[in-house]
Design an enzyme around this catalytic site. Sequence first.
Site, mmCIF file in Angstrom:
data_model
loop_
_atom_site.group_PDB
_atom_site.id
_atom_site.type_symbol
_atom_site.label_atom_id
_atom_site.label_comp_id
_atom_site.label_asym_id
_atom_site.label_seq_id
_atom_site.Cartn_x
_atom_site.Cartn_y
_atom_site.Cartn_z
ATOM 1 N N ASP A 114 -6.826 65.246 80.250
ATOM 2 C CA ASP A 114 -8.059 64.703 80.822
ATOM 3 C C ASP A 114 -8.082 64.606 82.347
ATOM 4 O O ASP A 114 -9.142 64.413 82.946
ATOM 5 C CB ASP A 114 -8.384 63.335 80.187
ATOM 6 C CG ASP A 114 -7.234 62.329 80.320
ATOM 7 O OD1 ASP A 114 -6.506 62.353 81.333
ATOM 8 O OD2 ASP A 114 -7.078 61.502 79.395
ATOM 9 N N HIS A 158 0.472 69.895 77.907
ATOM 10 C CA HIS A 158 -0.490 70.536 77.011
ATOM 11 C C HIS A 158 -1.682 71.142 77.743
ATOM 12 O O HIS A 158 -2.723 71.388 77.130
ATOM 13 C CB HIS A 158 -0.940 69.543 75.926
ATOM 14 C CG HIS A 158 0.179 69.137 75.010
ATOM 15 N ND1 HIS A 158 0.151 68.007 74.224
ATOM 16 C CD2 HIS A 158 1.385 69.728 74.759
ATOM 17 C CE1 HIS A 158 1.285 67.917 73.533
ATOM 18 N NE2 HIS A 158 2.047 68.947 73.852
ATOM 19 N N CYS A 181 -15.307 85.535 81.494
ATOM 20 C CA CYS A 181 -14.643 85.772 82.776
ATOM 21 C C CYS A 181 -15.436 86.836 83.537
ATOM 22 O O CYS A 181 -16.220 87.585 82.923
ATOM 23 C CB CYS A 181 -13.233 86.266 82.456
ATOM 24 S SG CYS A 181 -12.250 86.812 83.853
ATOM 25 N N SER A 211 -2.042 49.597 77.156
ATOM 26 C CA SER A 211 -1.313 49.913 78.393
ATOM 27 C C SER A 211 -2.084 49.471 79.638
ATOM 28 O O SER A 211 -1.469 49.095 80.642
ATOM 29 C CB SER A 211 -0.979 51.400 78.463
ATOM 30 O OG SER A 211 -2.110 52.186 78.155
HETATM 31 C C1 BJW Z 1 -2.501 52.923 72.766
HETATM 32 C C2 BJW Z 1 -3.715 52.405 73.134
HETATM 33 C C3 BJW Z 1 -3.715 51.631 74.269
HETATM 34 C C4 BJW Z 1 -4.062 53.528 71.405
HETATM 35 N N1 BJW Z 1 -2.580 51.430 74.931
HETATM 36 N N2 BJW Z 1 -1.379 52.703 73.433
HETATM 37 C C5 BJW Z 1 9.914 70.029 65.595
HETATM 38 C C6 BJW Z 1 9.743 69.333 64.421
HETATM 39 C C7 BJW Z 1 8.552 69.442 63.697
HETATM 40 C C8 BJW Z 1 7.512 70.247 64.156
HETATM 41 C C9 BJW Z 1 7.685 70.937 65.320
HETATM 42 C C10 BJW Z 1 8.878 70.829 66.024
HETATM 43 N N3 BJW Z 1 8.767 71.594 67.135
HETATM 44 C C11 BJW Z 1 7.546 72.173 67.155
HETATM 45 C C12 BJW Z 1 6.857 71.794 66.052
HETATM 46 C C13 BJW Z 1 5.462 72.230 65.691
HETATM 47 C C14 BJW Z 1 4.386 71.439 66.410
HETATM 48 C C15 BJW Z 1 4.542 69.958 66.079
HETATM 49 O O1 BJW Z 1 5.010 69.159 66.852
HETATM 50 N N4 BJW Z 1 4.114 69.593 64.890
HETATM 51 C C16 BJW Z 1 4.192 68.191 64.439
HETATM 52 C C17 BJW Z 1 2.800 67.554 64.478
HETATM 53 C C18 BJW Z 1 4.767 68.185 63.052
HETATM 54 N N5 BJW Z 1 4.426 71.661 67.850
HETATM 55 C C19 BJW Z 1 3.844 72.706 68.398
HETATM 56 O O2 BJW Z 1 3.276 73.553 67.719
HETATM 57 C C20 BJW Z 1 3.950 72.875 69.899
HETATM 58 N N6 BJW Z 1 4.356 74.202 70.192
HETATM 59 C C21 BJW Z 1 5.582 74.642 69.929
HETATM 60 O O3 BJW Z 1 6.477 73.929 69.548
HETATM 61 O O4 BJW Z 1 5.743 75.983 70.173
HETATM 62 C C22 BJW Z 1 6.958 76.616 69.777
HETATM 63 C C23 BJW Z 1 6.805 78.075 70.136
HETATM 64 C C24 BJW Z 1 7.789 78.672 70.881
HETATM 65 C C25 BJW Z 1 7.658 80.024 71.216
HETATM 66 C C26 BJW Z 1 6.532 80.734 70.797
HETATM 67 C C27 BJW Z 1 5.550 80.113 70.055
HETATM 68 C C28 BJW Z 1 5.689 78.774 69.720
HETATM 69 C C29 BJW Z 1 2.603 72.715 70.574
HETATM 70 C C30 BJW Z 1 2.033 71.353 70.429
HETATM 71 C C31 BJW Z 1 0.635 71.312 71.053
HETATM 72 C C32 BJW Z 1 -0.096 70.017 70.787
HETATM 73 N N7 BJW Z 1 -1.461 70.170 71.179
HETATM 74 C C33 BJW Z 1 -2.371 69.039 71.151
HETATM 75 C C34 BJW Z 1 -3.761 69.526 71.661
HETATM 76 C C35 BJW Z 1 -3.720 69.730 73.171
HETATM 77 C C36 BJW Z 1 -5.036 70.140 73.712
HETATM 78 C C37 BJW Z 1 -6.081 69.065 73.547
HETATM 79 O O5 BJW Z 1 -5.930 67.918 74.017
HETATM 80 O O6 BJW Z 1 -7.105 69.380 72.934
HETATM 81 O O7 BJW Z 1 -1.888 67.990 71.983
HETATM 82 S S1 BJW Z 1 -2.485 68.248 69.550
HETATM 83 C C38 BJW Z 1 -2.574 66.604 70.163
HETATM 84 O O8 BJW Z 1 -1.385 65.833 69.864
HETATM 85 C C39 BJW Z 1 -2.591 66.758 71.693
HETATM 86 C C40 BJW Z 1 -1.808 65.569 72.129
HETATM 87 O O9 BJW Z 1 -1.343 65.757 73.450
HETATM 88 C C41 BJW Z 1 -0.720 65.520 71.105
HETATM 89 C C42 BJW Z 1 -0.026 64.180 70.994
HETATM 90 O O10 BJW Z 1 -0.909 63.182 70.644
HETATM 91 P P1 BJW Z 1 -0.775 61.726 71.308
HETATM 92 O O11 BJW Z 1 -1.035 61.820 72.751
HETATM 93 O O12 BJW Z 1 0.492 61.115 70.886
HETATM 94 O O13 BJW Z 1 -2.040 61.008 70.659
HETATM 95 P P2 BJW Z 1 -2.169 60.227 69.261
HETATM 96 O O14 BJW Z 1 -3.608 60.079 68.984
HETATM 97 O O15 BJW Z 1 -1.340 60.851 68.227
HETATM 98 O O16 BJW Z 1 -1.523 58.810 69.553
HETATM 99 C C43 BJW Z 1 -2.154 57.870 70.409
HETATM 100 C C44 BJW Z 1 -1.235 56.695 70.523
HETATM 101 O O17 BJW Z 1 -1.788 55.792 71.446
HETATM 102 C C45 BJW Z 1 -1.035 55.925 69.199
HETATM 103 O O18 BJW Z 1 0.353 55.663 69.030
HETATM 104 C C46 BJW Z 1 -1.804 54.621 69.427
HETATM 105 O O19 BJW Z 1 -1.211 53.521 68.770
HETATM 106 C C47 BJW Z 1 -1.685 54.472 70.917
HETATM 107 N N8 BJW Z 1 -2.717 53.711 71.575
HETATM 108 N N9 BJW Z 1 -4.668 52.817 72.180
HETATM 109 C C48 BJW Z 1 -1.426 51.989 74.444
HETATM 110 N N10 BJW Z 1 -4.870 51.042 74.676
HETATM 111 ZN ZN ZN Z 2 -10.711 88.151 82.769
#
Ligand code: BJW
Ligand code: ZN
Length: 269
Positions: free
Chosen positions: A109, A124, A173, A256
């Site tokens: 963001d 990300h 583009c 936070s």
């Molecule tokens: C508060 C609050 C307040 C509320 N104060 N707190 C190992 C093990 C298992 C799986 C994998 C692994 N390694 C890789 C994987 C696969 C996968 C993965 O992790 N899967 C799991 C889900 C099982 N990972 C990937 O695919 C990644 N790529 C990869 O590993 O590539 C390998 C590769 C190598 C070579 C070639 C090809 C591939 C990529 C991950 C990309 C994630 N993308 C997203 C979208 C980004 C774009 C967008 O924003 O649209 O990222 S998904 C989404 O989740 C986004 C976020 O950044 C990310 C994390 O979410 P976040 O920030 O934690 O949000 P929430 O909603 O989950 O949590 C919010 C928290 O806030 C909560 O805890 C609340 O309690 C709290 N909260 N209010 C404080 N006021």
């Molecule tokens: Zn282009």
Amino acid sequence: MSETSRERFQSTLCRARKIAVLTGAGVSAESGIPTFRGAGGLWRRYEATSLASPEAWRRDPGLVWEFYNHRRERALGCAPNPGHHALAQLEARWREAGRAFTLITQNIDGLHEKAGSRSPVRLHGSLWQVRCLSCGSVTENRDVPITPAFAGSGSPDPEAPARRFTAAELPRCGCGGVLRPHVVWFGEALQESDLAAAAAGVEGCDLLLVVGTSAVVYPAAGFVPMAKRHGALIAEVNVEPSAISGLCDVVFTGGSGAILPSLLDVTPA
Ligand code: BJW
Ligand code: ZN
């Protein structure tokens, strides 16, 4: 009298030569930006995480652009909250004292930057950059709507009429190629340079502060056990337990924006 979590955290913080902070969607929740999982993680009837995927893009790029167009529109009207500001001020004090500070964010963001954080590692990608699928160029783009065709589209209302965008209506583009958001979707590789910068910030840090992330997405979540192996104090700020709470030495439960300003009001010793 035994030391409280706050005293333990602050005494480590003020002596820390090297600090790393990992943030997630929760840090922006008090700015009005919905998180991914749990309440607010739905856009229309879709889970936000299901739209952040190459499969969703292949199925319907127009729908994915509507989702990102909506998020850009929303983010444009949001300001950093006291949590973002407290982190930016901590960074400034630590850099001023010649100490190391790395902010690693999963958020796209731009609110950390708006609050004055210098160069967060954006694992990300960015809501404000687009990438051409033909020539590969990455450009800054703050257009809202992303193109005139998307004006008025992207309502999160589940009753919003489904509209199918044609290929000709997708953002383009200068070379004619289709533009996509420059963000990292599931199954896509993170940029090597970002991973290296994040790892360099975490290795040997004295303190890792984890804020507002469910810590279920890798490789981001993997930085927590990495810091633990390096002997860092691990602290968490979250409204509820996360996947890494069990690894944490100190946990502060609450928003936070409410917790960070006084928790981080520490000068380097
Ligand atoms: C508060 C609050 C307040 C509320 N104060 N707190 C190992 C093990 C298992 C799986 C994998 C692994 N390694 C890789 C994987 C696969 C996968 C993965 O992790 N899967 C799991 C889900 C099982 N990972 C990937 O695919 C990644 N790529 C990869 O590993 O590539 C390998 C590769 C190598 C070579 C070639 C090809 C591939 C990529 C991950 C990309 C994630 N993308 C997203 C979208 C980004 C774009 C967008 O924003 O649209 O990222 S998904 C989404 O989740 C986004 C976020 O950044 C990310 C994390 O979410 P976040 O920030 O934690 O949000 P929430 O909603 O989950 O949590 C919010 C928290 O806030 C909560 O805890 C609340 O309690 C709290 N909260 N209010 C404080 N006021
Ligand atoms: Zn282009």
